[in-house]
Design a protein around this motif. Structure first.
Motif, PDB file in Angstrom:
ATOM      1  N   ALA A 106      11.492  13.353  -4.059  1.00 27.82           N
ATOM      2  CA  ALA A 106      11.339  13.027  -2.644  1.00 27.82           C
ATOM      3  C   ALA A 106      10.079  13.687  -2.081  1.00 27.82           C
ATOM      4  N   ALA A 107       9.800  14.919  -2.528  1.00 24.00           N
ATOM      5  CA  ALA A 107       8.570  15.597  -2.107  1.00 24.00           C
ATOM      6  C   ALA A 107       7.344  14.857  -2.616  1.00 24.00           C
ATOM      7  N   GLY A 108       7.470  14.196  -3.774  1.00 21.41           N
ATOM      8  CA  GLY A 108       6.368  13.382  -4.280  1.00 21.41           C
ATOM      9  C   GLY A 108       6.073  12.209  -3.365  1.00 21.41           C
ATOM     10  N   VAL A 109       7.115  11.618  -2.789  1.00 22.66           N
ATOM     11  CA  VAL A 109       6.930  10.545  -1.804  1.00 22.66           C
ATOM     12  C   VAL A 109       6.180  11.086  -0.588  1.00 22.66           C
ATOM     13  N   PHE A 110       6.617  12.248  -0.118  1.00 20.70           N
ATOM     14  CA  PHE A 110       6.024  12.883   1.065  1.00 20.70           C
ATOM     15  C   PHE A 110       4.529  13.135   0.858  1.00 20.70           C
ATOM     16  N   SER A 111       4.191  13.842  -0.234  1.00 23.45           N
ATOM     17  CA  SER A 111       2.788  14.181  -0.485  1.00 23.45           C
ATOM     18  C   SER A 111       1.984  12.947  -0.868  1.00 23.45           C
ATOM     19  N   GLY A 112       2.625  11.967  -1.543  1.00 29.03           N
ATOM     20  CA  GLY A 112       1.905  10.763  -1.934  1.00 29.03           C
ATOM     21  C   GLY A 112       1.423   9.964  -0.739  1.00 29.03           C
ATOM     22  N   ILE A 113       2.279   9.829   0.282  1.00 37.59           N
ATOM     23  CA  ILE A 113       1.889   9.081   1.480  1.00 37.59           C
ATOM     24  C   ILE A 113       0.861   9.857   2.295  1.00 37.59           C
ATOM     25  N   GLU A 127       0.830  -1.207   0.000  1.00 34.32           N
ATOM     26  CA  GLU A 127       0.000   0.000   0.000  1.00 34.32           C
ATOM     27  C   GLU A 127       0.865   1.258   0.000  1.00 34.32           C
ATOM     28  N   LEU A 128       1.899   1.250   0.844  1.00 28.99           N
ATOM     29  CA  LEU A 128       2.790   2.406   0.896  1.00 28.99           C
ATOM     30  C   LEU A 128       3.526   2.579  -0.430  1.00 28.99           C
ATOM     31  N   GLY A 129       3.913   1.465  -1.042  1.00 28.64           N
ATOM     32  CA  GLY A 129       4.587   1.542  -2.330  1.00 28.64           C
ATOM     33  C   GLY A 129       3.701   2.157  -3.396  1.00 28.64           C
ATOM     34  N   GLU A 130       2.417   1.801  -3.386  1.00 26.80           N
ATOM     35  CA  GLU A 130       1.472   2.380  -4.356  1.00 26.80           C
ATOM     36  C   GLU A 130       1.271   3.871  -4.116  1.00 26.80           C
ATOM     37  N   MET A 131       1.223   4.265  -2.839  1.00 25.28           N
ATOM     38  CA  MET A 131       1.101   5.690  -2.512  1.00 25.28           C
ATOM     39  C   MET A 131       2.329   6.464  -3.001  1.00 25.28           C
ATOM     40  N   ILE A 132       3.504   5.886  -2.759  1.00 26.92           N
ATOM     41  CA  ILE A 132       4.747   6.535  -3.177  1.00 26.92           C
ATOM     42  C   ILE A 132       4.778   6.687  -4.693  1.00 26.92           C
ATOM     43  N   LEU A 133       4.410   5.619  -5.399  1.00 30.11           N
ATOM     44  CA  LEU A 133       4.421   5.673  -6.860  1.00 30.11           C
ATOM     45  C   LEU A 133       3.433   6.710  -7.384  1.00 30.11           C
ATOM     46  N   ALA A 134       2.256   6.782  -6.757  1.00 29.68           N
ATOM     47  CA  ALA A 134       1.261   7.770  -7.172  1.00 29.68           C
ATOM     48  C   ALA A 134       1.787   9.189  -6.957  1.00 29.68           C
ATOM     49  N   GLY A 135       2.463   9.408  -5.820  1.00 28.96           N
ATOM     50  CA  GLY A 135       3.021  10.725  -5.546  1.00 28.96           C
ATOM     51  C   GLY A 135       4.124  11.101  -6.519  1.00 28.96           C
ATOM     52  N   ILE A 136       4.985  10.124  -6.843  1.00 34.43           N
ATOM     53  CA  ILE A 136       6.079  10.385  -7.789  1.00 34.43           C
ATOM     54  C   ILE A 136       5.522  10.679  -9.183  1.00 34.43           C
ATOM     55  N   LYS A 137       4.502   9.917  -9.586  1.00 39.09           N
ATOM     56  CA  LYS A 137       3.889  10.168 -10.894  1.00 39.09           C
ATOM     57  C   LYS A 137       3.306  11.580 -10.972  1.00 39.09           C
ATOM     58  N   GLN A 138       2.747  12.035  -9.850  1.00 43.14           N
ATOM     59  CA  GLN A 138       2.124  13.354  -9.853  1.00 43.14           C
ATOM     60  C   GLN A 138       3.161  14.471 -10.008  1.00 43.14           C
TER      61      GLN A 138
END
Length: 437
Positions: free
Chosen positions: A299-306, A51-62
């Motif tokens: 890295a900010a994408g990881v932060f906001s994605g989670i 789940e966390l991996g999917e959140m991180i990927l979604a944030g990075i994509k954004q």
């Protein structure tokens, strides 16, 4: 929005607080803190690695388009600096300021405000920083003042109706600029005056510390041999035409910004440095800065994605609204205004204007308060004055990356003055009836 989950809200606030504490105290690098702090809180919240991996990927994509944009934008303007595009501008400014830090700093504020009339923070930072950074370095002005003054100067101007932040507020409240923005004009003007006063104060302090250099500063006399070799004075007009065309295309939105800068940076390198060895020299010289800026974006994408994927942001919004007692409802617009700038450190503009503001405005309406006052109050700081300080916006990392300063140092230096801008605008908004107490 769903009722606030107390645990998620607590973990969300803890994520923000721990992150800020770690970077301001310099216990961790920004990149490390942006990734590990929300990841640890996500684990505590009970989310699985998948789940966390999917959140991180979604944030990075954004953030991927923004990361690409900033990576190649930094390369483009670095190439133009090396080629000497801004040398005539720098020379003209130096002739006028005559080494007076006061004139330099106030001039920085004025130019930033003029450039930021288009409401585009990224373009403003790149243009102003490229023009003024060499001057600040040569005059030995406190290195935190340039990004600080630029950050302060864009704040009041970011309330223009065509900025992304204002557009979100107008859309959320289903209104128009005449009703939402126009009543805030006196507050915007007051914010401009405040920023100019702060710039004048900084200028006086630096003039007292450094003195005024009566001699005309010659930019080329202070270049290294490598910098002189990279100068292309015969290509200044061609580079100027290319840069003006790029900025015009960026403002008009004719081409997606990431694609625009990828193409423009390749053209800039080819035009100015057709030899492979010269291109490699430029890339090596600026590679570290490019990496630092782009890596912070992802890295900010990881932060906001989670924070977004875990619903921590939703829970924080709900808990803030539910904390307002009914008998203090009349204070809602004022409290929204006062907390709007610090809220930039907690919420992305989408989370705040599409998540928090609808709830606050609906709650206010139940107490007979005009919902538009909530929108006006929010615009006095949230991702307007506050966006150049927020770890949740990509342009913040561009600003500190170009200035080559630490985000924590930038926040510590600028935060109180930015909060002052919001307080001044709030007072004027109350006095002019834009919001009511």
């Amino acid at each position: 929005m769903e009722p606030a989950n107390p645990l998620l809200a607590l973990l969300g606030f803890a994520t923000i607080a721990i992150f800020l504490l770690l970077i301001i105290s310099k216990r961790l690098s920004v990149n490390t803190a942006l990734v590990l702090v929300p990841l640890a809180m996500g684990v505590l919240a009970g989310f699985s690695p998948k789940e966390l991996g999917e959140m991180i990927l979604a944030g990075i994509k954004q953030v991927a388009p923004t990361g690409i944009l900033l990576m190649f934008a930094v390369l483009y303007f670095a190439t133009m600096l090396d080629a000497g595009l801004f040398d005539p501008v720098i020379a003209a400014i130096i002739r006028y300021v005559q080494g007076d830090p006061l004139k330099v700093i106030v001039g920085t504020a004025i130019l930033t405000m003029i450039v930021h009339l288009d409401g585009d923070g990224t373009a403003t930072f790149m243009i102003v920083m490229s023009a003024f950074l060499p001057i600040y370095r040569q005059l030995r002005i406190n290195r935190l003042i340039l990004p600080g003054i630029v950050a302060l100067s864009v704040g009041p101007l970011h309330l223009v109706p065509w900025s992304g932040t204002s557009a979100r507020a107008i859309s959320t409240l289903k209104t128009d600029a005449a009703q939402l923005i126009a009543p805030n004009i006196p507050a915007i003007l007051a914010g401009i005056v405040w920023v100019l006063a702060v710039a004048y104060w900084f200028g006086l302090k630096e003039r007292k510390r450094l003195g005024v250099n009566a001699l005309t500063f010659v930019h080329h006399d202070n270049l290294t041999d490598t910098q002189r070799q990279l100068r292309r004075p015969k290509l200044v007009w061609l580079n100027a035409i290319l840069t003006i065309g790029l900025i015009l295309t960026l403002m008009k939105g004719w081409v997606p910004a990431p694609a625009l800068f990828v193409t423009a940076s390749a053209l800039a390198l080819l035009i100015n440095y057709p030899k492979l060895t010269e291109q490699q020299q430029v890339l090596r010289a600026h590679g570290n800065n490019i990496f630092m800026v782009s890596s912070m974006i992802f890295a900010a994408g990881v932060f906001s994605g989670i924070l977004t994927g875990s619903k921590m942001i939703d829970a924080m919004a709900g808990s803030l609204v539910s904390a307002i007692p009914a008998h203090h409802a009349a204070w809602i617009p004022t409290l929204t205004a006062i907390t709007s700038m610090p809220a930039s450190l907690l919420f992305t503009p989408d989370a705040y204007y599409f998540g928090v503001i609808p709830i606050v405005s609906q709650s206010a309406a139940q107490f007979g308060i005009n919902p538009l006052e909530i929108g006006r109050a929010a615009l006095l700081g949230q991702m307007t004055v506050g966006f150049p300080l927020s770890p949740l916006t990509a342009s913040t990392f561009l600003l500190v990356g170009l200035a080559e300063v630490d985000l924590g140092d930038h926040q510590r230096f600028t935060l109180k003055w930015a909060f002052g801008t919001t307080i001044v605008m709030t007072i004027v908004a109350l006095l002019t009836g834009s919001i009511h107490l």
